[in-house]
Design a protein around this motif. Structure first.
Motif, PDB file in Angstrom:
ATOM      1  N   UNK A 154       1.108  -1.410  -0.215  1.00 16.48           N
ATOM      2  CA  UNK A 154      -0.005   0.022   0.186  1.00 16.48           C
ATOM      3  C   UNK A 154       0.982   1.494  -0.456  1.00 16.48           C
ATOM      4  N   UNK A 155       0.273   2.776  -0.316  1.00 14.14           N
ATOM      5  CA  UNK A 155       1.030   3.608  -0.733  1.00 14.14           C
ATOM      6  C   UNK A 155      -0.005   4.798   0.502  1.00 14.14           C
ATOM      7  N   UNK A 156       0.556   5.704   1.437  1.00 15.90           N
ATOM      8  CA  UNK A 156       0.008   6.695   1.643  1.00 15.90           C
ATOM      9  C   UNK A 156      -0.432   7.641   0.808  1.00 15.90           C
ATOM     10  N   UNK A 157      -2.115   8.565   1.035  1.00 12.85           N
ATOM     11  CA  UNK A 157      -2.767   9.432   0.698  1.00 12.85           C
ATOM     12  C   UNK A 157      -3.358  10.526   0.908  1.00 12.85           C
ATOM     13  N   UNK A 158      -2.891  11.279   1.275  1.00 15.70           N
ATOM     14  CA  UNK A 158      -3.692  12.516   1.940  1.00 15.70           C
ATOM     15  C   UNK A 158      -3.975  13.261   1.033  1.00 15.70           C
ATOM     16  N   UNK A 159      -6.087  13.559   1.363  1.00 12.40           N
ATOM     17  CA  UNK A 159      -6.409  15.124   0.946  1.00 12.40           C
ATOM     18  C   UNK A 159      -6.000  16.434   1.838  1.00 12.40           C
ATOM     19  N   UNK A 160      -5.213  17.468   1.245  1.00 13.20           N
ATOM     20  CA  UNK A 160      -4.747  18.115   2.481  1.00 13.20           C
ATOM     21  C   UNK A 160      -5.614  19.452   1.650  1.00 13.20           C
ATOM     22  N   UNK A 161      -5.939  19.983   3.322  1.00 13.13           N
ATOM     23  CA  UNK A 161      -7.044  21.313   2.859  1.00 13.13           C
ATOM     24  C   UNK A 161      -6.612  22.378   1.504  1.00 13.13           C
ATOM     25  N   UNK A 162      -5.851  21.872   1.275  1.00 15.59           N
ATOM     26  CA  UNK A 162      -5.277  23.847   0.543  1.00 15.59           C
ATOM     27  C   UNK A 162      -4.987  22.706  -1.010  1.00 15.59           C
ATOM     28  N   UNK A 244      -7.711   0.032  -5.197  1.00 16.15           N
ATOM     29  CA  UNK A 244      -8.892   0.900  -4.694  1.00 16.15           C
ATOM     30  C   UNK A 244      -7.794   2.485  -4.078  1.00 16.15           C
ATOM     31  N   UNK A 245      -7.771   1.884  -4.905  1.00 16.47           N
ATOM     32  CA  UNK A 245      -6.904   4.308  -5.257  1.00 16.47           C
ATOM     33  C   UNK A 245      -8.105   5.443  -5.687  1.00 16.47           C
TER      34      UNK A 245
END
Ligand SMILES: [Zn+2]
Length: 271
Positions: A154-162, A244-245
């Protein structure tokens, strides 16, 4: 003002982050967009705006200047924002536009000497000098890291507010004085996600002219910890497998290059 070079050049004309493009209709009736080209500026520079000679990494010279207001779209012209211009012009022109924008941004933000307040004078394409105290000012470049964190498959994905949009990207943040790039990776990942990482290796880098950055990409492996998001920066984040990206960044970013690299590696391991 000195005489402009009479050879035809490209003209990068900005209003804030909006870039002027020429519209032409092809024989087939399709609209073609390009950076204005010629011996004269396509428009009049705004009051107080300087026409800059911008030297590209290829040594080619282009011109850049600011205008005072947005040009409404006509049959001949359109203004698009710098990020969006990627969809309209060639990759080389998009990169050149980024450099032109950084020079104009620097020009606007270095009108006065930060030491003594005297109006500065431009000496070379990338240097201004204070006539009073001789302080020299160069276009600043803010260094930021961006990191792809692997955990098994797996890899870490994030959603940044900006982030502009709904896509998920990689952890990123600005280098602080006195830090190495690797220390910056460790600190940013810990601050934003609460995770500890190891095996930090260099991936590549990309000028990031929003407004004046350099993104340095790293690959790292998860070592320890539970995801605990820094809520004022990130609104979501999790480890994802290839199957599941969520929506990922667009092609122009180094984040996307890194994610594509990771996806290809998975393919190679399988075959
Ligand atoms: Zn000064």
């Amino acid at each position: 003002m000195k005489e402009l070079d009479q050879n035809p050049t490209q003209w990068f004309v900005f209003f804030k982050d909006q870039l002027l493009l020429k519209k032409e209709r092809t024989e087939k009736g399709e609209i073609k967009y390009s950076v204005p080209y010629g011996t004269k500026p396509p428009l009049k520079p705004g009051t107080g705006s300087t026409i800059h000679e911008v030297f590209l990494p290829t040594d080619e010279m282009v011109h850049a200047f600011d205008i005072e207001q947005l040009v409404e779209e006509t049959e001949d012209w359109i203004m698009v924002n710098l990020r969006g211009s990627y969809e309209y012009i060639t990759l080389d022109d998009y990169k050149a536009a980024g450099k032109a924008y950084q020079i104009l941004y620097w020009d606007q933000h270095s009108r006065f000497c930060p030491v003594c307040g005297t109006p500065t004078e431009q000496q070379t394409a990338i240097m201004k000098k204070c006539p009073s105290c001789a302080y020299e000012i160069y276009p600043p470049i803010s260094t930021a890291i961006i990191v792809l964190i692997r955990r098994g498959e797996e890899l870490l994905l994030v959603h940044a507010r900006n982030f502009r949009g709904t896509f998920y990207g990689l952890v990123a943040g600005f280098l602080e004085p006195g830090e190495t790039l690797e220390q910056c990776v460790e600190r940013e990942v810990m601050e934003e996600t609460g995770l500890k990482v190891k095996n930090i290796t260099y991936f590549g880098n990309q000028p990031w002219p929003y407004p004046s950055g350099l993104m340095v990409g790293f690959i790292a492996d998860y070592e320890d910890g539970e995801i605990k998001l820094q809520k004022d920066e990130l609104s979501a984040g999790a480890f994802y497998s290839k199957e599941n990206l969520p929506e990922i960044p667009r092609k122009l970013s180094i984040a996307r290059k890194m994610i594509d690299w990771w996806l290809n590696q998975k393919e190679e391991l399988k075959s």
